[in-house]
Motif scaffolding. Structure first.
Motif, PDB file in Angstrom:
ATOM      1  N   ASN A 445      39.595 -19.061  33.736  1.00 28.80           N
ATOM      2  CA  ASN A 445      39.027 -18.128  34.919  1.00 28.80           C
ATOM      3  C   ASN A 445      38.500 -16.980  34.196  1.00 28.80           C
ATOM      4  N   VAL A 446      37.168 -16.962  33.865  1.00 26.25           N
ATOM      5  CA  VAL A 446      36.556 -16.119  33.094  1.00 26.25           C
ATOM      6  C   VAL A 446      35.213 -15.221  33.355  1.00 26.25           C
ATOM      7  N   SER A 506      26.799 -12.963  39.428  1.00 26.71           N
ATOM      8  CA  SER A 506      27.169 -14.258  39.664  1.00 26.71           C
ATOM      9  C   SER A 506      28.682 -14.369  39.886  1.00 26.71           C
ATOM     10  N   PRO A 507      28.932 -14.601  41.239  1.00 28.85           N
ATOM     11  CA  PRO A 507      30.682 -14.535  41.167  1.00 28.85           C
ATOM     12  C   PRO A 507      31.394 -15.531  40.364  1.00 28.85           C
ATOM     13  N   VAL A 508      32.742 -15.383  40.116  1.00 28.66           N
ATOM     14  CA  VAL A 508      33.242 -16.439  39.352  1.00 28.66           C
ATOM     15  C   VAL A 508      33.758 -17.499  40.280  1.00 28.66           C
ATOM     16  N   GLY A 509      33.304 -18.813  39.645  1.00 30.81           N
ATOM     17  CA  GLY A 509      33.189 -20.034  40.760  1.00 30.81           C
ATOM     18  C   GLY A 509      33.236 -21.303  39.534  1.00 30.81           C
ATOM     19  N   ASP A 510      33.377 -22.523  39.970  1.00 28.52           N
ATOM     20  CA  ASP A 510      33.339 -23.517  39.183  1.00 28.52           C
ATOM     21  C   ASP A 510      31.951 -23.607  38.571  1.00 28.52           C
ATOM     22  N   ASP A 547      42.658 -12.029  41.107  1.00 26.15           N
ATOM     23  CA  ASP A 547      42.668 -13.346  41.198  1.00 26.15           C
ATOM     24  C   ASP A 547      43.187 -14.304  40.254  1.00 26.15           C
ATOM     25  N   TRP A 548      44.369 -13.542  39.483  1.00 27.60           N
ATOM     26  CA  TRP A 548      45.237 -14.130  38.420  1.00 27.60           C
ATOM     27  C   TRP A 548      45.571 -15.455  38.893  1.00 27.60           C
ATOM     28  N   ASP A 549      45.632 -16.406  37.849  1.00 27.63           N
ATOM     29  CA  ASP A 549      46.258 -17.727  38.210  1.00 27.63           C
ATOM     30  C   ASP A 549      47.032 -17.869  36.855  1.00 27.63           C
ATOM     31  N   PRO A 550      48.406 -18.233  37.359  1.00 22.87           N
ATOM     32  CA  PRO A 550      49.148 -18.597  35.976  1.00 22.87           C
ATOM     33  C   PRO A 550      48.781 -20.081  35.245  1.00 22.87           C
ATOM     34  N   ASP A 551      47.932 -20.881  35.994  1.00 27.20           N
ATOM     35  CA  ASP A 551      47.640 -22.223  35.387  1.00 27.20           C
ATOM     36  C   ASP A 551      46.217 -21.984  34.726  1.00 27.20           C
ATOM     37  N   ARG A 552      45.803 -20.788  34.590  1.00 27.79           N
ATOM     38  CA  ARG A 552      44.407 -20.696  34.017  1.00 27.79           C
ATOM     39  C   ARG A 552      44.495 -19.492  32.797  1.00 27.79           C
ATOM     40  N   ILE A 553      43.547 -19.726  32.015  1.00 27.17           N
ATOM     41  CA  ILE A 553      43.565 -18.716  30.941  1.00 27.17           C
ATOM     42  C   ILE A 553      42.415 -17.340  31.712  1.00 27.17           C
ATOM     43  N   ASN A 554      43.031 -16.449  32.143  1.00 23.55           N
ATOM     44  CA  ASN A 554      42.419 -15.455  32.837  1.00 23.55           C
ATOM     45  C   ASN A 554      41.868 -14.321  31.996  1.00 23.55           C
ATOM     46  N   ALA A 555      40.500 -14.299  31.885  1.00 22.88           N
ATOM     47  CA  ALA A 555      39.885 -13.495  31.023  1.00 22.88           C
ATOM     48  C   ALA A 555      38.517 -12.886  31.279  1.00 22.88           C
ATOM     49  N   ILE A 556      38.228 -11.892  30.414  1.00 25.49           N
ATOM     50  CA  ILE A 556      36.966 -11.374  30.344  1.00 25.49           C
ATOM     51  C   ILE A 556      36.335 -11.309  29.137  1.00 25.49           C
ATOM     52  N   VAL A 557      35.064 -11.646  28.931  1.00 26.58           N
ATOM     53  CA  VAL A 557      34.308 -11.501  27.766  1.00 26.58           C
ATOM     54  C   VAL A 557      33.239 -10.547  27.790  1.00 26.58           C
ATOM     55  N   LEU A 580      44.970  -1.337  31.506  1.00 24.31           N
ATOM     56  CA  LEU A 580      45.086  -2.590  30.752  1.00 24.31           C
ATOM     57  C   LEU A 580      46.593  -2.923  30.453  1.00 24.31           C
ATOM     58  N   ASP A 581      47.264  -2.120  30.081  1.00 23.92           N
ATOM     59  CA  ASP A 581      48.640  -2.086  29.955  1.00 23.92           C
ATOM     60  C   ASP A 581      49.566  -2.786  30.990  1.00 23.92           C
ATOM     61  N   GLU A 582      49.290  -1.994  32.138  1.00 20.82           N
ATOM     62  CA  GLU A 582      49.866  -2.155  33.324  1.00 20.82           C
ATOM     63  C   GLU A 582      49.527  -3.785  33.695  1.00 20.82           C
ATOM     64  N   LEU A 583      48.570  -4.133  33.677  1.00 17.70           N
ATOM     65  CA  LEU A 583      48.125  -5.444  34.085  1.00 17.70           C
ATOM     66  C   LEU A 583      48.732  -6.443  33.140  1.00 17.70           C
ATOM     67  N   HIS A 584      48.975  -5.978  31.738  1.00 19.83           N
ATOM     68  CA  HIS A 584      49.384  -6.967  30.950  1.00 19.83           C
ATOM     69  C   HIS A 584      50.880  -7.384  31.016  1.00 19.83           C
ATOM     70  N   HIS A 585      51.439  -6.428  31.850  1.00 20.45           N
ATOM     71  CA  HIS A 585      53.121  -7.075  32.014  1.00 20.45           C
ATOM     72  C   HIS A 585      53.365  -7.441  33.361  1.00 20.45           C
ATOM     73  N   SER A 586      52.087  -7.680  34.188  1.00 18.96           N
ATOM     74  CA  SER A 586      52.139  -8.422  35.566  1.00 18.96           C
ATOM     75  C   SER A 586      51.337  -9.353  35.567  1.00 18.96           C
ATOM     76  N   THR A 587      49.867  -9.107  35.754  1.00 16.61           N
ATOM     77  CA  THR A 587      49.024 -10.130  35.729  1.00 16.61           C
ATOM     78  C   THR A 587      47.989  -9.913  34.832  1.00 16.61           C
ATOM     79  N   PRO A 588      48.355 -10.472  33.696  1.00 17.40           N
ATOM     80  CA  PRO A 588      47.679 -10.329  32.317  1.00 17.40           C
ATOM     81  C   PRO A 588      46.073 -11.001  32.379  1.00 17.40           C
ATOM     82  N   VAL A 589      45.189  -9.873  31.967  1.00 17.36           N
ATOM     83  CA  VAL A 589      43.730 -10.578  31.896  1.00 17.36           C
ATOM     84  C   VAL A 589      43.358 -10.234  30.521  1.00 17.36           C
TER      85      VAL A 589
END
Length: 636
Positions: A445-446, A506-510, A547-557, A580-589
Motif C-alpha cells: 500500500n504505497v 492519482s489516488p492509491v488503488g490496485d 488507511d493502514w493495513d496490517p496485512d500490507r507494506i504501508n509505505a511512501i516513496v 513520524l515517531d507517533e505513527l511508528h508506534h501505532s500505524t507505522p508508515v
C-alpha cells in the motif's frame, strides 16, 4: 503434494502457536508437534565438494565415511611475468563476497603470472546477485565487450540456474567450482536469543515462522519493550539470503526443507501457508547489509538493535562483520566502527539451513576469448591453493574443508562444525520459487511522493530535466507491482496560497486498475516553485496511516531534490519527526527516501527514513535514478 516425513508432520497452525506460547513461558523450548529432530548431517560442516552438485544435501545418517580433508597445494607463480599487454580478467562477485574476491585478486596480482605467454591482471567488480544473474542471462549487453566479466563468482550456485533459465545457457556453465562457503543462518541480538532460548536450543524453521506471526511473543517473555517479533528478510529476487528464507518457508510448509520440490511450490496448501508466513514481514530489503546497518543505527542512537529487528536471515560472514563493527548502508561503502554493544548470535535451525557455496564460473559468452578463459581458470586455481584458502578463512568464510579461522569463529560466535547444512535445491526448484514469489509476497500500500519544486526543471547530464528522468524511472518501477498492490501518486510544491500543490494526482488503488490514470497524472507533472518538504511528509504520512493495513507494506516513496523551503510559515522539522515517531508506534508508515540530485537534503532525508524504519537511497547523481529506484522497489 507428497506426504511429509513421519518425523515432520504438517502442523496445525493454531496448535503450533499455542504450543509455542507454552514453551516461551518455560523459556526452554521443546520440540513442536511431536518434534523435528532429524539429523541432516554427520559431524562437521558441509564441504564445498558436496555442494557443487546442484540439488545435493549434506551427508545423512548411514553415510559411509567422511571424506578425507583436502590438502591444499601451494601456489606456484611463474618465475617471471608473461609478456605485456596483460590479459585482463574481470571477475564479477556478489556484494556479500566482494571483500573475499578483492583480497584474492590482490594476492594473485601480486605474484608474477604467465598464462598463454601473457601476464594477467584480475580486476574485481561487484553487483547484487539477482541483477548479475539477469545481466548474465543477456550477455551483459549494457556494457562494452572489453568491460564484460570473464569470471562470475556469485555467493550461491542458485544464481547460475536462474541466469541459465532466463536465457543465459550460452553464457553461463551449469556448474561452478566452489571456492568458499558461508552458512545462511538466523541471526539475533544476543539478549533476544537468550530470552527465547534459541541460543541454547535452536528452533526449526516452522517455529521461526510461527513465532514471527505471534504478536505477543516478547510480552509473554516479559519484554514488551521489544515490540512484535520482527523478522528481516531480503528479496529472493535479489539476494541469496532472501532465496534461502523463501525456500525455507516453502520447505517448512511442505514438511521438509531438505526435500523441497517444484511440485511443493505449486501446491495450493503450501502456497497458502507461505502467504501467511509473509504477512509477518515488515518489508523486504535488497541486501543483508541494509538490515544490519539499520540495527546498528538503532543502537548508535541510544536505542537497541531490537527496535529494528528481532531476527534476520543472513550469511555467517555478515554476522562476523557486524560483530566486529563493520556495516554498510548500501553494500558498496563500508563503515568501520567499534563493535556493537549488542552482538548478534547465529542460530542454525535444526531442520536444515542453506549454504552459500561461492561457485566460480568462467563465462562462455562470445566476448570471452581463449586467453581470458585460460587466465580466469588460473585465478580459480589460485583460489583453491593453500594461499588462496588462507584468504578465504581470513575474510570470514569457510574453506573447502568447511574450516573457519578461529578468530572469525570467536567474533562471529559461529559454530565450527554445525549439523544440517544443505545445498540450494536444483535449479528447477529455485526458478519455481522465483516465479511464485510475486503470488505469495506481502502486498503493498504505497504512495509515490514527488518533489516538483522549480529545481526539478534543471537539466542533467543526459540532457533531460530532473523531473523528466524521474518520470521515466517511476514508470519503470511500476512494473515491479502486480495485482493486489495498491499504488498512488502525489506531488508537492508551494505556490500562492496552496501549500501542497498539486497534492494527490492519482489516488492509491490496485495498480492493475489504476496504472493508466497513474501514468497519465505522472506525465502531467511539471516544476512549480517552493519545496515544502516537512509539510508534505507530515501530511501524506498521516493520510497513509489513516488507511493502514496490517496485512500490507504501508509505505511512501519520497523523491526530493532539495531542502525545505517555503514562502509562508509551515511545518517544522521537529513537528514532522514527532508525527513520524507517533505513527511508528501505532500505524507505522515506512517512508523510503531518495535523495535526487546534488542539492538534495541528504541529512534530513536520512532522518525521515530512519524515523520510520525504512531505508534511505542515494541518487545524488541523477543519471542513476533508474537503477536506484529499481533497487528501492525491491522492498515491496
Amino acid at each position: 503434494m507428497r506426504d511429509a516425513p513421519e518425523n515432520a508432520p504438517r502442523r496445525d497452525r493454531s496448535r503450533l502457536r499455542e504450543e509455542g506460547r507454552r514453551r516461551r513461558r518455560r523459556v526452554l523450548w521443546v520440540a513442536v508437534a511431536g518434534g523435528v529432530a532429524a539429523v541432516l548431517a554427520i559431524g562437521g560442516a558441509v564441504t564445498a565438494a558436496m555442494l557443487t552438485t546442484q540439488g545435493g544435501t549434506s551427508a545423512g545418517p548411514g553415510a559411509s565415511a567422511e571424506p578425507e580433508p583436502i590438502v591444499f597445494p601451494s601456489d606456484e607463480p611463474a618465475p617471471t611475468a608473461g609478456a605485456e599487454p596483460c590479459t585482463t580478467v574481470r571477475a564479477l562477485s556478489s556484494f556479500e563476497n566482494a571483500e573475499m574476491v578483492q583480497r584474492l585478486a590482490e594476492a594473485y596480482n601480486a605474484a608474477p603470472r604467465d598464462v598463454e605467454g601473457a601476464c594477467v591482471e584480475v580486476v574485481p567488480t561487484k553487483d547484487k546477485s539477482g541483477i548479475a544473474a539477469a545481466e548474465a542471462a543477456v550477455g551483459f549487453t549494457e556494457q562494452a565487450e572489453d568491460e564484460r566479466p570473464a569470471l562470475w563468482i556469485p555467493d550461491a550456485n542458485s544464481w547460475l540456474g536462474v541466469a541459465r533459465d532466463a536465457g543465459g545457457s550460452a553464457n553461463v556453465p551449469e556448474e561452478g567450482e566452489s571456492i568458499a562457503s558461508s552458512d545462511i543462518v538466523l541471526a539475533m541480538p544476543e539478549d533476544l536469543a537468550a530470552a527465547i532460548g534459541w541460543d541454547d536450543e535452536p528452533p526449526t524453521w516452522t517455529e521461526v515462522f510461527a513465532t514471527s506471526e505471534d504478536a505477543s511473543v516478547w510480552s509473554d517473555l516479559d519484554h514488551p519493550e521489544w515490540g512484535e517479533f520482527k523478522l528481516g528478510k531480503t528479496s529472493p529476487l535479489v539476494a541469496s539470503s532472501g532465496e534461502a528464507a523463501m525456500l525455507a518457508s516453502y520447505g517448512s510448509a511442505a514438511g521438509s526443507i531438505a526435500d523441497l520440490s517444484a511440485d511443493d511450490i505449486a501446491d495450493d496448501e503450501v502456497t497458502a501457508e507461505v502467504k501467511q508466513h509473509e504477512l509477518a514481514t515488515s518489508h523486504y530489503m535488497a541486501t543483508p547489509e541494509h538490515f544490519l546497518w539499520h540495527a546498528r543505527q538503532s543502537e548508535d542512537k541510544g536505542g537497541s538493535a531490537a527496535d529494528f529487528l528481532s531476527a534476520v536471515i543472513v550469511d555467517e560472514k555478515s554476522v562476523w562483520d557486524y560483530n566486529r563493527g563493520i556495516t554498510s548502508r548500501d553494500g558498496v561503502t563500508r563503515i568501520e566502527s567499534d563493535p556493537p554493544q549488542e552482538q548478534l548470535v547465529p542460530i542454525y535451525p535444526t531442520d536444515g539451513f542453506y549454504v552459500a557455496d561461492n561457485p566460480a564460473v568462467v563465462l562462455t559468452g562470445s566476448w570471452v576469448d581463449d586467453e581470458e578463459a585460460a587466465a580466469a581458470a588460473d585465478f580459480v586455481r589460485f583460489a583453491s591453493t593453500a594461499e588462496g584458502q588462507a584468504i578465504v578463512r581470513e575474510t570470514g568464510y569457510r574453506d573447502l574443508n568447511g574450516e573457519l579461522d578461529p578468530g572469525v569463529a570467536d567474533v562471529g560466535a559461529l559454530t565450527e562444525s554445525p549439523d544440517g547444512g544443505l545445498a540450494f535445491p536444483a535449479p528447477s526448484v529455485v526458478v519455481a520459487m522465483h516465479e511464485a514469489f510475486d503470488e505469495v509476497r506481502k502486498r503493498a500500500n504505497v504512495l509515490f511522493l514527488v518533489d516538483v519544486s522549480g529545481s526539478m526543471g534543471d537539466k542533467i547530464a543526459t540532457g533531460e530535466t530532473k523531473l523528466a528522468a524521474a518520470k521515466v524511472a517511476i514508470s519503470k518501477a511500476l512494473d515491479y507491482f502486480a495485482e493486489g498492490d495498491d499504488v498512488g501518486l502525489a506531488a508537492f510544491s508551494e505556490v500562492d496560497a496552496n501549500p501542497l500543490a498539486p497534492g494527490v494526482v492519482s489516488p492509491v488503488g490496485d495498480i492493475t486498475e489504476t496504472r493508466d490514470d497513474f501514468e497519465a497524472a505522472l506525465g502531467k507533472l511539471k516544476p512549480i516553485e517552493w519545496t515544502p518538504l516537512y509539510e508534505a511528509v507530515d501530511t501524506f504520512a498521516t493520510q497513509q496511516a489513516e488507511d493502514w493495513d496490517p496485512d500490507r507494506i504501508n509505505a511512501i516513496v519520497l523523491l526530493s531534490d532539495g531542502r525545505n523551503e517555503t514562502e509562508a510559515p509551515s511545518t517544522s522539522s521537529a513537528q514532522m519527526l514527532a508525527t513520524l515517531d507517533e505513527l511508528h508506534h501505532s500505524t507505522p508508515v515506512l517512508v523510503f527516501t531518495l535523495a535526487y540530485g546534488a542539492d538534495a537534503d541528504v541529512k534530513t532525508l536520512q532522518a525521515i527514513s530512519s524515523a520510520t524504519g525504512a531505508h534511505f537511497y542515494d541518487s545524488t547523481d541523477p543519471t542513476e535514478v533508474d537503477e536506484v529506484l529499481g533497487d528501492l522497489v525491491t522492498s515491496f
